[in-house]
Design an enzyme around this catalytic site. Structure first.
Site, short mmCIF file in Angstrom:
data_model
loop_
_atom_site.label_atom_id
_atom_site.label_comp_id
_atom_site.label_asym_id
_atom_site.label_seq_id
_atom_site.Cartn_x
_atom_site.Cartn_y
_atom_site.Cartn_z
N SER A 12 0.81 -1.22 0.00
CA SER A 12 0.00 0.00 0.00
C SER A 12 0.83 1.27 0.00
CB SER A 12 -0.93 0.00 1.21
OG SER A 12 -1.81 -1.09 1.13
N THR A 13 2.04 1.20 0.55
CA THR A 13 2.89 2.39 0.60
C THR A 13 4.32 2.02 0.28
OG1 THR A 13 3.52 2.16 2.93
CG2 THR A 13 1.47 3.36 2.47
#
Length: 187
Positions: A12-13
């Site tokens: 996600s990041t």
């Protein structure tokens, strides 16, 4: 001819380097000859590397992911992806679940797990909303401080001095939309 294994990895990041490295290691160990990877949230529904992977796979290939949540965030998303794979004659394998859609049991389990994952996510979001509402009621939650609006005076001064929106955006490190919003609010 043996099935060609194509991997897809996502975190996600960009801060989740260890998670991405672990996925890449597992996909390589599974025998993937090509791996598509990206580091961005699937919530935005823009996953260019997943789109590239779906375009790349050919009939007889197997798309391999380490976990279900790396591929889809909702049952609708999962159904759309698996349908796109089915049309191309491509199977899906999820390593953590030892799940393979080339079998009837694998197809059933994929649909059940997708439903459960979406249900869990909805519960989590509901708990998050309840927590925020309680914190607001207790006066403990103020929300994110608006960063661009605090620079409104500077934006207006720079615009009055003849600076372009791009110049203002670069100098103040705020988005183009924020510059226009401040200018519109001042008009």
């Amino acid at each position: 001819m043996a099935n060609v294994l194509i991997g897809y990895a996502r975190t996600s990041t960009t801060d989740q380097k260890a998670g991405l490295d672990a996925q890449l290691r597992d996909l390589q160990a599974a025998g993937c000859t090509k791996v598509f990877k990206e580091q961005l949230s699937s919530v935005a529904n823009q996953r260019p590397e997943l789109e590239r992977a779906l375009e790349y796979v050919r009939e007889g290939d197997v798309l391999v992911v380490t976990k279900l949540d790396r591929l889809a965030r909702s049952v609708a998303d999962l159904v759309a992806i698996t349908e796109a794979l089915k049309v191309k004659g491509v199977e899906l394998r999820i390593l953590a679940l030892n799940l393979d859609t080339s079998t009837p049991t694998g197809k059933l389990m994929l649909n059940l797990l997708g439903s459960i994952a979406e249900f869990e996510r909805q519960l989590m979001l509901e708990r998050q909303r309840e927590g925020i509402a309680k914190a607001k009621a207790d006066g403990k939650y103020k929300g994110r401080a608006p960063t661009a609006r605090s620079k409104a005076d500077e934006v207006l001064a720079m615009k009055a001095a003849g600076k372009t929106v791009a110049d203002i955006q670069a100098a103040l490190k705020i988005s183009r939309a924020s510059v226009f919003r401040i200018l519109k609010d001042a008009a």
